[in-house]
Scaffold this motif. Structure first.
Motif, PDB file in Angstrom:
ATOM      1  N   TRP A  88       0.703  -1.298   0.358  1.00 42.83           N
ATOM      2  CA  TRP A  88       0.036  -0.495  -0.371  1.00 42.83           C
ATOM      3  C   TRP A  88       1.046   1.483  -0.287  1.00 42.83           C
ATOM      4  O   TRP A  88       0.579   2.126  -1.168  1.00 42.83           O
ATOM      5  CB  TRP A  88      -1.256  -0.106   0.367  1.00 42.83           C
ATOM      6  CG  TRP A  88      -1.912   1.090   0.856  1.00 42.83           C
ATOM      7  CD1 TRP A  88      -3.077   1.172   0.265  1.00 42.83           C
ATOM      8  CD2 TRP A  88      -1.985   1.967   1.789  1.00 42.83           C
ATOM      9  NE1 TRP A  88      -3.866   2.087   0.401  1.00 42.83           N
ATOM     10  CE2 TRP A  88      -3.396   2.962   0.941  1.00 42.83           C
ATOM     11  CE3 TRP A  88      -1.446   2.612   2.699  1.00 42.83           C
ATOM     12  CZ2 TRP A  88      -2.993   4.509   2.383  1.00 42.83           C
ATOM     13  CZ3 TRP A  88      -1.145   4.139   3.196  1.00 42.83           C
ATOM     14  CH2 TRP A  88      -2.776   4.698   3.311  1.00 42.83           C
ATOM     15  N   ASP A 129       2.052   2.346  -3.542  1.00 47.78           N
ATOM     16  CA  ASP A 129       1.091   2.476  -3.607  1.00 47.78           C
ATOM     17  C   ASP A 129       0.762   3.627  -3.864  1.00 47.78           C
ATOM     18  O   ASP A 129       0.604   4.787  -5.044  1.00 47.78           O
ATOM     19  CB  ASP A 129      -0.026   2.296  -4.175  1.00 47.78           C
ATOM     20  CG  ASP A 129      -0.262   0.744  -4.479  1.00 47.78           C
ATOM     21  OD1 ASP A 129       0.565   0.029  -5.245  1.00 47.78           O
ATOM     22  OD2 ASP A 129      -1.116  -0.389  -4.325  1.00 47.78           O
ATOM     23  N   GLN A 130       0.720   4.244  -2.618  1.00 47.72           N
ATOM     24  CA  GLN A 130       0.844   6.296  -1.761  1.00 47.72           C
ATOM     25  C   GLN A 130       1.985   6.126  -2.544  1.00 47.72           C
ATOM     26  O   GLN A 130       1.606   7.710  -3.319  1.00 47.72           O
ATOM     27  CB  GLN A 130       0.787   5.739  -0.761  1.00 47.72           C
ATOM     28  CG  GLN A 130      -0.113   5.132   0.227  1.00 47.72           C
ATOM     29  CD  GLN A 130      -1.889   5.160  -1.111  1.00 47.72           C
ATOM     30  OE1 GLN A 130      -1.961   6.764  -0.734  1.00 47.72           O
ATOM     31  NE2 GLN A 130      -2.190   5.026  -1.323  1.00 47.72           N
ATOM     32  N   ARG A 157       7.114  -1.656  -6.877  1.00 50.74           N
ATOM     33  CA  ARG A 157       5.851  -1.033  -8.588  1.00 50.74           C
ATOM     34  C   ARG A 157       6.787   0.271  -9.284  1.00 50.74           C
ATOM     35  O   ARG A 157       7.406   0.873  -9.068  1.00 50.74           O
ATOM     36  CB  ARG A 157       5.012   0.040  -7.913  1.00 50.74           C
ATOM     37  CG  ARG A 157       3.946   0.479  -8.459  1.00 50.74           C
ATOM     38  CD  ARG A 157       2.820   0.360  -8.319  1.00 50.74           C
ATOM     39  NE  ARG A 157       1.629   1.146  -9.005  1.00 50.74           N
ATOM     40  CZ  ARG A 157       0.571   1.652  -9.282  1.00 50.74           C
ATOM     41  NH1 ARG A 157      -0.053   1.840  -8.320  1.00 50.74           N
ATOM     42  NH2 ARG A 157      -0.074   2.690 -10.208  1.00 50.74           N
ATOM     43  N   ALA A 215       3.120  -4.036 -10.544  1.00 51.96           N
ATOM     44  CA  ALA A 215       3.698  -3.946  -9.278  1.00 51.96           C
ATOM     45  C   ALA A 215       4.228  -5.337  -9.168  1.00 51.96           C
ATOM     46  O   ALA A 215       3.556  -6.646  -9.676  1.00 51.96           O
ATOM     47  CB  ALA A 215       2.655  -3.701  -7.899  1.00 51.96           C
ATOM     48  N   GLN A 240      -1.811  -3.363  -9.225  1.00 55.03           N
ATOM     49  CA  GLN A 240      -1.109  -2.541  -7.431  1.00 55.03           C
ATOM     50  C   GLN A 240      -0.477  -3.524  -6.781  1.00 55.03           C
ATOM     51  O   GLN A 240      -0.694  -4.276  -6.365  1.00 55.03           O
ATOM     52  CB  GLN A 240      -2.259  -1.980  -6.684  1.00 55.03           C
ATOM     53  CG  GLN A 240      -3.512  -1.325  -7.990  1.00 55.03           C
ATOM     54  CD  GLN A 240      -4.367  -1.729  -8.720  1.00 55.03           C
ATOM     55  OE1 GLN A 240      -4.625  -3.052  -8.413  1.00 55.03           O
ATOM     56  NE2 GLN A 240      -4.702  -1.401  -9.745  1.00 55.03           N
TER      57      GLN A 240
END
Length: 292
Positions: A160, A163-164, A185, A213, A251
């Protein structure tokens, strides 16, 4: 070590050669118990500085939500069993965990944190305080149904975070970037070299990662407690069936959660789960006990 899965990815050490692009800018930090590396290709010095400054803020925010070892929203939730007005990131990760729980037939389950602590400490494991059905949430409150319940997002939060960082890069108009938060990613269409290795560092596969990713889990890469048990575990006590699993997905959080759960799933269960996610692929799958 607080991570339930261990990434052995000697991946993306360098971008593929690209004519006319500037040298790679590199930035390093740590978050969620993992080293973080950002490799930025073809950006101006001003763009790089601005993005790396925002990256530091993004990682600090991830820690403030999901760290188990410093003050965070997750630590507060685990301590008191509830969290009022959760942040958007907490709601997002709860929703993704719920999706993965359903897709994997209940194998992906963040409520295993009490089992992890018991195993690490060499004490008796009680499954009475596990079970995803005991977690409820809304934009007003997150609640754990039973005393002693606790969550860990260590099987998904590093993804996560990647992804941010990818979203932050888009805000800076950056299109050619490798993000490694423990999960990887890649942004851009040119591609980055990656090597997929097992828990002992032996490379089994090479690929080019482009606009995608990648996450790898190896249960035996880290062993915990006096009995040296695998750090990836299931709420129903099933043993890991795979030495190493690598998954690619659009993702990083999705790849991260899948690679964690698939280590505990039979081939038949894995086929059913992946059929629900046609955009995801198993890139490497090494059965437990297979010599390298």
């Amino acid at each position: 070590m607080n991570r339930r899965r261990f990434l052995i990815l000697t991946a993306c050490a360098a971008a593929l050669p690209r004519a006319g692009l500037a040298a790679t800018d590199e930035w390093r930090s740590r978050a969620m118990g993992a080293d973080v590396t950002l490799r930025l290709q073809g950006a101006s010095a001003v763009q790089a500085r601005a993005f790396f400054a925002e990256a530091a803020r993004v990682l600090a925010h991830v820690e403030s939500l999901f760290s188990l070892h410093r003050a965070s929203d997750l630590q507060r939730l685990n301590r008191i069993g509830g969290l009022r007005f959760p942040a958007d990131g907490m709601i997002e990760l709860l929703a993704l965990s719920d999706r993965l729980h359903r897709i994997t037939g209940g194998v992906f389950d963040p409520t295993i944190q009490p089992l992890w602590l018991a195993r690490a400490g060499g004490t008796d494991e009680s499954r009475a305080v596990t079970g995803w059905q005991g977690v409820s949430w809304s934009d007003r409150e997150v609640s754990l149904a039973r005393p002693g319940m606790a969550l860990t997002f260590n099987g998904i939060a590093q993804g996560w975070a990647a992804d941010q960082l990818a979203a932050a890069a888009a805000r800076h108009d950056l299109t050619d970037l490798l993000i490694d938060t423990g999960e990887v990613r890649a942004l851009g269409s040119h591609g980055w070299r990656a090597e997929l290795a097992d828990a002992r560092g032996r490379v089994h596969q090479r690929l080019i990662l482009s606009a995608r990713a990648l996450a790898t889990s190896s249960p035996s890469a880290t062993r915990i407690g006096p009995r040296q048990m695998p750090h990836i575990m299931a709420h129903d006590d099933r043993p890991p069936l795979w030495d190493t699993i690598s998954v690619s997905a659009p993702q990083a959080a999705l790849a991260d959660g899948l690679s964690t759960a698939l280590c505990l799933m039979t081939p038949e269960e894995a086929v059913r789960a992946m059929a629900q996610l046609p955009e995801c692929r198993i890139e490497l799958q090494i059965p437990a006990g297979v010599p390298g």
